[in-house]
Design an enzyme around this catalytic site. Structure first.
Site, PDB file in Angstrom:
ATOM      1  CE  LYS A 258      -3.111   1.017   3.522  1.00 57.85           C
ATOM      2  NZ  LYS A 258      -4.193   0.668   4.466  1.00 57.85           N
TER       3      LYS A 258
ATOM      4  CG  PHE B 143      -1.625  -5.184  -1.668  1.00 58.69           C
ATOM      5  CD1 PHE B 143      -1.312  -4.119  -2.488  1.00 58.69           C
ATOM      6  CD2 PHE B 143      -2.556  -4.977  -0.655  1.00 58.69           C
ATOM      7  CE1 PHE B 143      -1.897  -2.869  -2.297  1.00 58.69           C
ATOM      8  CE2 PHE B 143      -3.145  -3.735  -0.451  1.00 58.69           C
ATOM      9  CZ  PHE B 143      -2.807  -2.685  -1.286  1.00 58.69           C
ATOM     10  N   GLY B 144      -3.486  -8.072  -1.407  1.00 62.10           N
ATOM     11  CA  GLY B 144      -4.861  -8.163  -0.907  1.00 62.10           C
ATOM     12  C   GLY B 144      -5.815  -8.785  -1.918  1.00 62.10           C
TER      13      GLY B 144
ATOM     14  CG  ASP C 145      -9.542   1.690   7.385  1.00 66.41           C
ATOM     15  OD1 ASP C 145      -8.613   0.883   7.588  1.00 66.41           O
ATOM     16  OD2 ASP C 145     -10.725   1.432   7.660  1.00 66.41           O
TER      17      ASP C 145
ATOM     18  CG  ASP D 207      -4.648  -5.501  -5.962  1.00 66.98           C
ATOM     19  OD1 ASP D 207      -5.693  -4.832  -5.808  1.00 66.98           O
ATOM     20  OD2 ASP D 207      -3.517  -5.029  -5.781  1.00 66.98           O
TER      21      ASP D 207
HETATM   22  P1  ITT Z   1      -2.822  -0.880   7.516  1.00 69.91           P
HETATM   23  O1  ITT Z   1      -4.109  -0.878   8.296  1.00 69.91           O
HETATM   24  O2  ITT Z   1      -1.619  -1.189   8.348  1.00 69.91           O
HETATM   25  O3  ITT Z   1      -2.638   0.362   6.704  1.00 69.91           O
HETATM   26  P2  ITT Z   1      -4.104  -3.008   5.965  1.00 69.91           P
HETATM   27  O4  ITT Z   1      -3.574  -3.939   4.930  1.00 69.91           O
HETATM   28  O5  ITT Z   1      -4.824  -3.629   7.135  1.00 69.91           O
HETATM   29  O6  ITT Z   1      -2.882  -2.087   6.436  1.00 69.91           O
HETATM   30  P3  ITT Z   1      -6.588  -1.688   5.183  1.00 69.91           P
HETATM   31  O7  ITT Z   1      -7.234  -1.909   6.509  1.00 69.91           O
HETATM   32  O8  ITT Z   1      -6.735  -0.362   4.566  1.00 69.91           O
HETATM   33  O9  ITT Z   1      -5.013  -1.956   5.265  1.00 69.91           O
HETATM   34  O10 ITT Z   1      -7.063  -2.776   4.147  1.00 69.91           O
HETATM   35  C1  ITT Z   1      -8.117  -3.673   4.412  1.00 69.91           C
HETATM   36  C2  ITT Z   1      -7.910  -4.928   3.581  1.00 69.91           C
HETATM   37  O11 ITT Z   1      -8.103  -4.597   2.208  1.00 69.91           O
HETATM   38  C3  ITT Z   1      -6.533  -5.558   3.702  1.00 69.91           C
HETATM   39  O12 ITT Z   1      -6.660  -6.960   3.735  1.00 69.91           O
HETATM   40  C4  ITT Z   1      -5.816  -5.133   2.415  1.00 69.91           C
HETATM   41  O13 ITT Z   1      -4.908  -6.142   1.988  1.00 69.91           O
HETATM   42  C5  ITT Z   1      -6.975  -4.970   1.440  1.00 69.91           C
HETATM   43  N1  ITT Z   1      -6.694  -3.911   0.494  1.00 69.91           N
HETATM   44  C6  ITT Z   1      -6.454  -2.597   0.782  1.00 69.91           C
HETATM   45  N2  ITT Z   1      -6.179  -1.917  -0.326  1.00 69.91           N
HETATM   46  C7  ITT Z   1      -6.241  -2.805  -1.347  1.00 69.91           C
HETATM   47  C8  ITT Z   1      -6.018  -2.717  -2.735  1.00 69.91           C
HETATM   48  O14 ITT Z   1      -5.659  -1.577  -3.316  1.00 69.91           O
HETATM   49  N3  ITT Z   1      -6.152  -3.829  -3.479  1.00 69.91           N
HETATM   50  C9  ITT Z   1      -6.494  -5.002  -2.913  1.00 69.91           C
HETATM   51  N4  ITT Z   1      -6.710  -5.177  -1.614  1.00 69.91           N
HETATM   52  C10 ITT Z   1      -6.574  -4.093  -0.825  1.00 69.91           C
END
Ligand code: ITT
Length: 199
Positions: free
Chosen positions: A19, A148-149, A73, A151
């Site tokens: 991120k 990531f996440g 967030d 995606d």
């Molecule tokens: P921080 O709170 O430490 O910033 P995090 O990964 O927990 O990190 P978020 O709460 O913002 O961040 O994200 C919630 C979930 O959504 C988390 O599992 C991320 O991997 C996913 N996520 C966030 N942005 C994303 C993106 O651009 N593409 C895909 N998944 C995403």
């Protein structure tokens, strides 16, 4: 905010390196140097509201760091699941994961979904909130190795590829994060005097 000849420095309070890299790339265009700062400021608050979570965490981070801070967030909202996982995206990703989401979506024709990112900047008495939304759909299969996440299962509107099949630059063009951080960059550029003012 640390002032440098080359630009200004802002702490990006997050534990998510991917991120951070996306946001850092975007803000280079605005001469903003983003510094990754891992602090667990989000754990303190239970809320279903992304704005509330980011705002609370950013104010807490500012109190601890005494620097310019940004907290982001993000949530993934799936139409057929009535907006789930939304504010629970982090937990859902860690537990049922991508396969679990695809299972919940089995046989579902309505694949519409969106990402929403809320970015809060706090510096001195300045508190600014920027929101970016990216509409798209949930793919039928996990595709791609980038990003990531969520995606690998999210296809932005107007595209055939998932975010995980794109480069960071391409994803940033469409993404919720791209929209929100460009707004932040524009705002900082227009209000740069606030950051140079020592009062
Ligand atoms: P921080 O709170 O430490 O910033 P995090 O990964 O927990 O990190 P978020 O709460 O913002 O961040 O994200 C919630 C979930 O959504 C988390 O599992 C991320 O991997 C996913 N996520 C966030 N942005 C994303 C993106 O651009 N593409 C895909 N998944 C995403």
């Amino acid at each position: 905010m640390l002032l440098k000849e080359s630009g200004i420095e802002i702490c990006f309070v997050s534990r998510n390196k991917r991120k951070f890299i996306e946001a850092r790339e975007l803000l280079k265009d605005y001469n903003i140097n983003l510094v990754m700062t891992p602090l667990d400021v989000k754990l303190e608050l239970q809320s279903e509201n992304l704005e509330e979570i980011a705002l609370y965490a950013a104010i807490l981070a500012r109190t601890i760091l005494r620097r310019a801070v940004v907290v982001e967030d993000t949530g993934l909202y799936i139409n057929a699941l009535k907006g789930f996982p939304g504010p629970y995206s982090s937990y859902v990703y860690r537990t049922i994961g991508l396969k679990g989401i695809l299972k919940l979506m089995e046989g579902e024709q309505d694949r519409r979904a969106y990402f929403k990112s809320v970015v809060v900047l706090v510096y001195k008495n300045i508190v600014k909130c920027f929101t970016g939304t990216c509409f798209g759909s949930i793919s039928y299969y996990i595709r791609g190795v980038g990003g990531f996440g969520f995606d690998p299962i999210f296809v932005p509107m107007g595209e055939k590829r998932t975010f995980a099949e794109m480069s960071i630059e391409e994803k940033n063009l469409y993404s919720h994060r791209g929209i929100a951080f460009r707004m932040l960059g524009e705002w900082v550029s227009k209000n740069i005097n606030l950051f140079y003012d020592k009062t």
